[in-house]
Design a protein around this motif. Structure first.
Motif, mmCIF file in Angstrom:
data_model
loop_
_atom_site.group_PDB
_atom_site.id
_atom_site.type_symbol
_atom_site.label_atom_id
_atom_site.label_comp_id
_atom_site.label_asym_id
_atom_site.label_seq_id
_atom_site.Cartn_x
_atom_site.Cartn_y
_atom_site.Cartn_z
ATOM 1 N N GLU A 57 20.173 37.401 -1.419
ATOM 2 C CA GLU A 57 21.178 36.574 -2.091
ATOM 3 C C GLU A 57 20.564 35.270 -2.583
ATOM 4 O OE1 GLU A 57 24.242 37.257 -2.901
ATOM 5 O OE2 GLU A 57 24.265 39.239 -1.983
ATOM 6 N N ALA A 58 19.671 34.689 -1.778
ATOM 7 C CA ALA A 58 18.993 33.455 -2.201
ATOM 8 C C ALA A 58 18.134 33.703 -3.441
ATOM 9 C CB ALA A 58 18.139 32.914 -1.059
ATOM 10 N N ALA A 59 17.436 34.844 -3.452
ATOM 11 C CA ALA A 59 16.608 35.178 -4.614
ATOM 12 C C ALA A 59 17.458 35.366 -5.859
ATOM 13 C CB ALA A 59 15.788 36.434 -4.337
ATOM 14 N N SER A 105 17.074 28.688 6.493
ATOM 15 C CA SER A 105 16.920 28.085 5.165
ATOM 16 C C SER A 105 15.942 28.909 4.344
ATOM 17 C CB SER A 105 16.411 26.645 5.286
ATOM 18 O OG SER A 105 17.366 25.831 5.938
ATOM 19 N N TYR A 106 16.245 29.036 3.046
ATOM 20 C CA TYR A 106 15.421 29.859 2.164
ATOM 21 C C TYR A 106 14.934 29.005 0.992
ATOM 22 C CZ TYR A 106 17.575 33.584 4.841
ATOM 23 O OH TYR A 106 18.004 34.389 5.867
ATOM 24 N N ILE A 107 13.646 29.047 0.757
ATOM 25 C CA ILE A 107 13.016 28.334 -0.352
ATOM 26 C C ILE A 107 12.695 29.342 -1.436
ATOM 27 C CG2 ILE A 107 11.046 26.929 -1.054
ATOM 28 C CD1 ILE A 107 10.795 26.084 1.901
ATOM 29 N N TYR A 108 13.036 29.006 -2.688
ATOM 30 C CA TYR A 108 12.731 29.973 -3.734
ATOM 31 C C TYR A 108 11.751 29.413 -4.760
ATOM 32 C CZ TYR A 108 16.713 27.776 -6.257
ATOM 33 O OH TYR A 108 17.589 26.915 -6.862
ATOM 34 N N THR A 109 10.997 30.324 -5.338
ATOM 35 C CA THR A 109 10.002 30.022 -6.366
ATOM 36 C C THR A 109 10.395 30.756 -7.634
ATOM 37 O OG1 THR A 109 8.222 29.746 -4.754
ATOM 38 C CG2 THR A 109 7.579 30.215 -7.021
ATOM 39 N N LEU A 110 10.376 30.040 -8.754
ATOM 40 C CA LEU A 110 10.721 30.633 -10.038
ATOM 41 C C LEU A 110 9.461 30.789 -10.874
ATOM 42 C CD1 LEU A 110 13.855 28.448 -10.887
ATOM 43 C CD2 LEU A 110 13.731 30.540 -9.517
ATOM 44 N N THR A 111 9.332 31.927 -11.514
ATOM 45 C CA THR A 111 8.191 32.170 -12.392
ATOM 46 C C THR A 111 8.694 32.643 -13.745
ATOM 47 O OG1 THR A 111 6.799 32.795 -10.513
ATOM 48 C CG2 THR A 111 6.032 33.428 -12.704
#
Length: 405
Positions: A57-59, A105-111
């Motif tokens: 869900e975070a992604a 907690s979830y950290i996301y990276t965008l590419t």
């Protein structure tokens, strides 16, 4: 002496009973242990599944954010945006998502991967405390450039007025044109001396001999006539804006606001550092050099300058802020637009120097004596959308390209 036979048999039955009880107790213990282990394993599996779902869900939340950002920003090349490292072409903020069930907690990276005709957008989420919990989602979007100007549009003349000049200029303010045949002013009402009186306004030719984008000493030519013209569409809502620009005014304001380009007394000096080069001026004026923030130097640029040679800025003054004067000592490279149809009729120009054009949606009073309106042929350097660094794209998600893993 003989012992009774039944006593031995009774002892044997008691031992068998004990053995059966022990076996049953052992079996029950094994069953209990197995049940406990199974329950614990199922609990762990449920927890892992819950955290995996949260990571997914975070992604997907990151993916939605990334696609929404791509709908308003140009993606010039492949770029990876991670928390704490935001190179050019990334959203300004990447938040941390906290799961409501587990507290993880979830950290996301965008590419953003730039392709020939599309952009692959990937969002990867991982647990902040446990990086083994991870998920990713991706989609493809197609970006379509959005033009502030029509392709091939030329810069308007120094003065664009939907109405008329309400009183003739005094004190010899100056307008400089690149060719003696060019219009110094155009109106949506009439092109005669009754609507557009010249008064003491001096009109002179100039030529940028060294190509530095500013009017240097010795580049002024001869005096010429105060040529007037008209443009269609008036009267009408935003008729002066619609004559010059392709994009609706509301969209331009929305995009500038989304980029954080709304300024009151902190207008940044020099060229815009991020696209679009559109500023919304939330200031009723008068606007002086003290309202310009930062320290800037360079050819034709100082700390009282907005924009720069060949890096112009569009300043929009919404009608709610009336018709603020830009006073002497301020230099603007670009276009200034006043939305008000009434406030400028009794409040003229304050004395600033403009390399470009000023656009009024109504009538305007005379400029002050030290005013300079200087025609610039920005389109000689390329399309106006590029010169004004609009940097705006609309992104459409390509159907059937969504994938998670």
């Amino acid at each position: 002496m003989k012992f009774p036979h039944f006593e031995l048999k009774a002892r044997q039955q008691g031992a068998a009973t004990l053995l059966v009880v022990l076996v049953l107790a052992l079996i029950m213990g094994i069953v209990a242990l197995t049940t406990a282990r199974t329950g614990l394993m199922e609990q762990k599996m449920t927890g892992n599944d819950l955290r995996a779902r949260e990571a997914q869900e975070a992604a997907e939340a990151g993916l939605e954010y990334a696609v929404a950002w791509a709908q308003n920003n140009n993606i010039p090349a492949t770029v990876t945006c991670s928390s704490g490292s935001l190179p050019a072409g990334c959203p300004a903020a990447l938040t941390t998502v906290t799961g409501s069930s587990t507290g993880e907690s979830y950290i996301y990276t965008l590419t953003y991967t730039k392709g020939a005709d599309s952009v692959k957008v990937t969002s990867s989420a991982r647990g902040a405390a446990d990086s083994s919990i991870a998920a990713a989602s991706e989609t493809f979007v197609k970006q379509t450039p959005v033009g502030l100007f029509d392709v091939g549009m030329h810069m308007p003349p120094p003065w664009v007025i939907a109405g008329c000049i309400t009183s003739a200029a005094t004190g010899t303010p100056d307008t400089f044109v690149l060719n003696g045949a060019n219009n110094a002013v155009i109106s949506g009402t009439a092109a005669d001396s009754a609507c557009l009186p010249q008064g003491h306004l001096d009109v002179t030719t100039w030529h940028d001999d060294n190509g530095n984008g500013i009017k240097d000493a010795g580049e002024e030519g001869a005096s010429t006539t105060f040529n007037r013209g008209t443009f269609p569409g008036c009267p009408g809502t935003h008729c002066a804006w619609n004559y010059v620009f392709q994009m609706p005014l509301e969209d331009a304001i929305e995009r500038a606001t989304a980029a954080g380009h709304v300024y009151a007394s902190d207008i940044p000096c020099g060229p815009a550092t991020s696209a679009p080069a559109i500023y919304v001026i939330d200031n009723g004026g008068p606007i002086n050099s003290a309202d310009i923030a930062g320290y800037c130097t360079g050819t034709g640029v100082d700390s009282a300058t907005i924009g720069a040679p060949n890096q112009p800025v569009l300043l929009i003054v919404p009608s709610a802020n009336g018709c603020p004067k830009f006073n002497g000592g301020v230099t603007i490279y670009g276009i200034i637009y006043f939305e008000s149809t009434t406030d400028c009729a009794s409040n003229g120009w304050g004395g600033a120097t403009v390399y470009g054009s000023v656009i009024w949606e109504g009538s305007v009073d005379k400029p002050n004596a030290n005013s300079e309106f200087i025609e610039v042929d920005y389109e000689d350097a390329g399309d106006l959308n590029t010169i004004f660094n609009t940097g705006m794209d609309d992104a459409t998600r390509i159907p059937g390209t969504w994938k998670d893993f």
